[in-house]
Design an enzyme around this catalytic site. Structure first.
Site, short mmCIF file in Angstrom:
data_model
loop_
_atom_site.label_atom_id
_atom_site.label_comp_id
_atom_site.label_asym_id
_atom_site.label_seq_id
_atom_site.Cartn_x
_atom_site.Cartn_y
_atom_site.Cartn_z
N ASP A 480 -32.48 8.10 -34.68
CA ASP A 480 -31.23 7.83 -35.39
C ASP A 480 -30.04 8.05 -34.46
O ASP A 480 -30.14 8.70 -33.42
CB ASP A 480 -31.16 8.78 -36.60
CG ASP A 480 -30.28 8.27 -37.73
OD1 ASP A 480 -29.56 7.28 -37.53
OD2 ASP A 480 -30.30 8.89 -38.82
N ASP A 550 -28.72 1.69 -44.58
CA ASP A 550 -28.87 2.84 -45.48
C ASP A 550 -28.78 2.41 -46.93
O ASP A 550 -28.99 3.22 -47.84
CB ASP A 550 -27.79 3.89 -45.19
CG ASP A 550 -28.23 4.83 -44.08
OD1 ASP A 550 -29.37 4.70 -43.62
OD2 ASP A 550 -27.41 5.68 -43.68
C1 DGJ Z 1 -28.81 8.07 -41.36
C2 DGJ Z 1 -30.03 7.25 -41.57
O1 DGJ Z 1 -29.72 5.90 -41.63
C3 DGJ Z 1 -30.75 7.72 -42.82
O2 DGJ Z 1 -31.85 6.90 -43.09
C4 DGJ Z 1 -31.14 9.14 -42.64
O3 DGJ Z 1 -32.09 9.24 -41.62
C5 DGJ Z 1 -29.92 9.99 -42.33
N1 DGJ Z 1 -29.19 9.47 -41.23
C6 DGJ Z 1 -30.32 11.39 -42.02
O4 DGJ Z 1 -29.27 12.16 -41.59
#
Ligand code: DGJ
Length: 730
Positions: A480, A550
């Site tokens: 990430d 997300d």
């Molecule tokens: C952003 C990501 O896109 C989410 O799927 C998740 O992993 C969060 N970060 C966790 O902090």
């Protein structure tokens, strides 16, 4: 060999069955662009482009003093500045005397089979030399001693030209690159629409198509990452171009940092397409005898509409960009803990959720954010990559053993490029974070960015990650990246080279990923950046699949996945079945629609399994089982967009397997409505003369493609979504 250079006429021709790309070396040594488009089979000689200027406002290049020729309206391969061309240049160099003007002339051309690797950069590749040919055209400014090598590759059976440029200082004084783009394509007219994929967090890759008007059009990211806000892509599309027919040129940058793509429509309605690393916050010191190679720009030409474009990108990226063990392997169904647990879990809770996930058919269990340091919220611990002993008292190895004992793969989330001010790492090495000395660092999501341009920083993170990967015998890693760089500074660079930091950061990131993915070839990597914030072709070289957004809401995802599908095939897109009401937008969506959308890419799960009734669990299990039966076709079959959610209240798409005998059709609508207008879907990719069963009737493929499928009561009345499996019955 599909590249020819005729030294008598000066014509250079790159061609395959689908396209021709032609340039012209003038006797003066200027390199002009002649043609890019559908293959020209017969060529009688050079293709003269009319001289357009008659006035004196645009000065003539050296050697053309008494002519009407000026570079200001000529089509060129490597437009520079200061030579009478006032349009957007492809590069800008400041020489030791502070001046910039450059006059490039042809030196020579070398043609070879195959495709050379780019220097420390991700790029499309060939496995065998016969898959592509490459020409390197060398240009030089003999007064400035700047040498520029233009690399062009044409793939044997794809309508694609890839470009990279090498800028070399042959003088004995330092030069500074202020702009070093990867390509320029001069098109003789501007009868196009501009198609782009802008977005925002949780609303990535929205399709926007607007008329092209005179002036400069700039699409860019200045953030040190390609970003959720704009994909490093644009297409110039004829106004009449549809999904299936019509001409277009589409450029996509194989790079994950700040970029800029420009279309400049000039005074004669010619369109110049340029692009590369964003010149904002960029400069590069070229010492004597050193060179700088740009990232690769991929440009597709097709007369087969948006589908022709996507097909070219899918094949290019599927066969010539993605690497490693998973390149052609079916992707597992992943259960990811994020929307179910966020930061609230312990070992017992994780293991019991994993057992439930296994029971419904998940194949890999991934613990998302929150397993390390003392991470109970997003305000601490990034950089401290060892287990949170409050939540996981027996450590990662113990948890991994229990998950593996369920006969599941085990994965973890990392955000390796970041450090929290509240972390052991930051307390020990505050200078490893990108921040200007003496100035308070700028935070985003309570975190700072580690200076990945520095080898010592990367080595530390590599060691910390490796310990965890080894301890947990990880099968899956979600990588990430949740904030962009600000306050640009690198302790490893002198003041006059600080603006090399953003590009050096990306080079450092690529070096890290190359090492990590080579060290752990069996790990499946998922690329994520707060969703699709760095879902680009550069990252796809290292990680074969990406978390698209997300936003897991089915309608929002219909649009995001539809937009993403312009460039990336379903197998590169991760989509998870999540709860309703949806966590991001609060929308209530029926189960079947959520399954249709999440099941149209790499299906994963983010569900509150411990709150489900036995009936609900068996429904989920049935969905996962059904997905596994058809996943090869979804992940690796032919994908067609049918109805755009950007121009209607519906989104529809189709999968057709390699035999063209098995078809899946999905349709999702934004909101159900009474007395709906009649809706028809025209299928595509079928065998015209074969018979296909739809509900109670057998149709010819030709009928389904031309007459179409009327969505009426017989199929599904008052539908929220439709999913049809259509099989050939011959
Ligand atoms: C952003 C990501 O896109 C989410 O799927 C998740 O992993 C969060 N970060 C966790 O902090």
């Amino acid at each position: 060999m599909s590249i020819t250079y005729d030294q008598n006429t000066g014509q250079i021709h790159l061609f395959n069955d689908q396209i021709s790309y032609i340039m012209q070396v003038q006797t003066s040594g200027l390199l002009l662009h002649s043609y890019f488009g559908k293959r020209i089979v017969l060529l009688s000689g050079p293709l003269p482009y009319p001289v357009r200027d008659s006035g004196d406002f645009s000065p003539r290049p050296v050697g053309y003093e008494n002519t009407r020729f000026t570079l200001d309206s000529a089509l060129q391969e490597i437009p520079g500045g200061g030579n009478g061309d006032y349009r957007t240049p492809c590069f800008e160099v400041t020489y030791a005397d502070g001046t910039k003007a450059t006059d490039l002339r042809f030196v020579g051309a070398t043609i070879r089979a195959g495709k050379p690797k780019l220097n420390k950069l991700p790029a499309t590749y060939v496995k065998k030399p016969e898959e592509a040919d490459t020409i390197e055209v060398s240009m030089c400014d003999n007064f400035r001693h700047l040498e520029i090598t233009l690399q062009y590759t044409i793939f044997k059976d794809l309508p694609v030209i890839t470009r990279s440029i090498i800028y070399k200082n042959n003088s004995n004084r330092v030069m500074t690159l202020g702009k070093a783009y990867s390509f320029a394509v001069d098109l003789p007219d501007d009868n196009f629409e501009l198609l782009q994929l802008p977005g925002a967090w949780a609303r990535e890759k929205q399709i926007v198509r607007t008329p092209l008007v005179p002036g400069d059009h700039v699409l860019e990211s200045r953030r040190g990452a390609s970003s959720v806000f704009q994909q490093p892509f644009l297409a110039l599309v004829r106004p009449s171009t549809t999904e299936d027919t019509g001409e277009l040129y589409a450029s996509h940058f194989v790079y994950s940092g700040s970029f800029r793509l420009e279309v400049a429509v000039d005074h004669y309605h010619q369109a110049r397409l340029t692009g590369g690393i964003n010149p904002v916050d960029f400069s590069w010191e070229l010492k004597p005898d050193t060179e700088f190679q740009t990232p690769e720009m991929v440009t597709v030409y097709t007369d087969q509409g948006l589908h022709g474009m996507s097909k070219a990108f899918y094949r290019l990226y599927g066969d010539h960009l993605v690497r490693g063990e998973y390149q052609y392997r079916d992707r597992p169904v992943v259960f990811n803990s994020w929307e179910t647990l966020t930061f609230n879990f312990n070992e017992q809770r994780l293991v019991s959720l994993a057992a439930q996930a296994k029971a419904v058919g998940a194949e890999v269990f991934v613990v998302d954010d929150g397993w390390f340091g003392h991470r109970d919220s997003d305000s601490s611990s990034l950089g401290d990559w060892s287990a949170d002993r409050q939540k996981l008292p027996s450590g990662i190895k113990s948890l991994a053993t229990k998950i593996h004992a369920l006969n599941m793969g085990f994965g973890l989330w990392f955000e390796p490029e970041m450090v929290s001010p509240d972390s052991e790492l930051y307390r020990a090495h505050p200078d490893w974070a990108i921040a200007i000395p003496g100035v308070s660092p700028v935070q985003g999501r309570h975190q700072l960015v580690l200076d990945f341009s520095r080898a010592d920083v990367r080595t530390h993170i590599m060691n910390a990650m490796s310990q965890i990967i080894d301890a947990g015998q990880l099968d899956f890693i979600k990588w990430d990246m949740n904030r962009n760089i600000a306050s640009i500074y690198s302790a490893s660079l002198p003041p006059e080279r600080q603006m090399e930091t953003l590009h050096r950061y990306i080079l450092g990131l690529y070096a890290f990923l190359e090492e990590l993915t080579s060290k752990y070839p069996n790990v499946l990597f998922e690329n994520c950046s707060g969703g699709g914030g760095r879902f680009d072709a550069g990252m796809a070289y290292y990680m074969p699949q990406s978390w698209a957004s997300d936003d897991t809401d089915a309608w929002e995802r219909t649009k995001i996945q539809y937009g993403t599908s312009l460039l990336f095939p379903p197998v590169m897109i991760d989509a998870h079945l999540s709860e309703s009401p949806n966590q991001q937008v609060g929308r209530i969506t029926d189960f079947r629609t959520r399954v249709a959308v999440a099941g149209s890419a790499n299906l994963g799960l983010m569900l509150e399994l411990d709150k489900k009734t036995p009936e609900e669990l068996s429904k989920i299990k049935a969905v996962v089982e059904a997905y596994k039966k058809k996943r090869h076709m979804i992940q690796f079959g032919n994908f067609y967009r049918l109805i755009s959610p950007f121009t209607s209240d519906y989104g529809a798409w189709e999968f057709v397997d390699e035999t063209r005998r098995h078809v899946l059709v999905y349709l999702v609508q934004a909101l159900n409505q009474p007395s709906k207008p009649l809706l028809t879907i025209k299928l595509t990719g079928l065998i015209p003369g074969a018979h296909y069963r739809v509900a109670n009737r057998v149709w010819y493929g030709a009928e389904l493609m031309q007459y179409g499928l009327y969505l009426n009561e017989e199929l599904d009345h008052d539908f929220a979504s439709i999913d049809l499996a259509i099989d050939c019955v011959d």
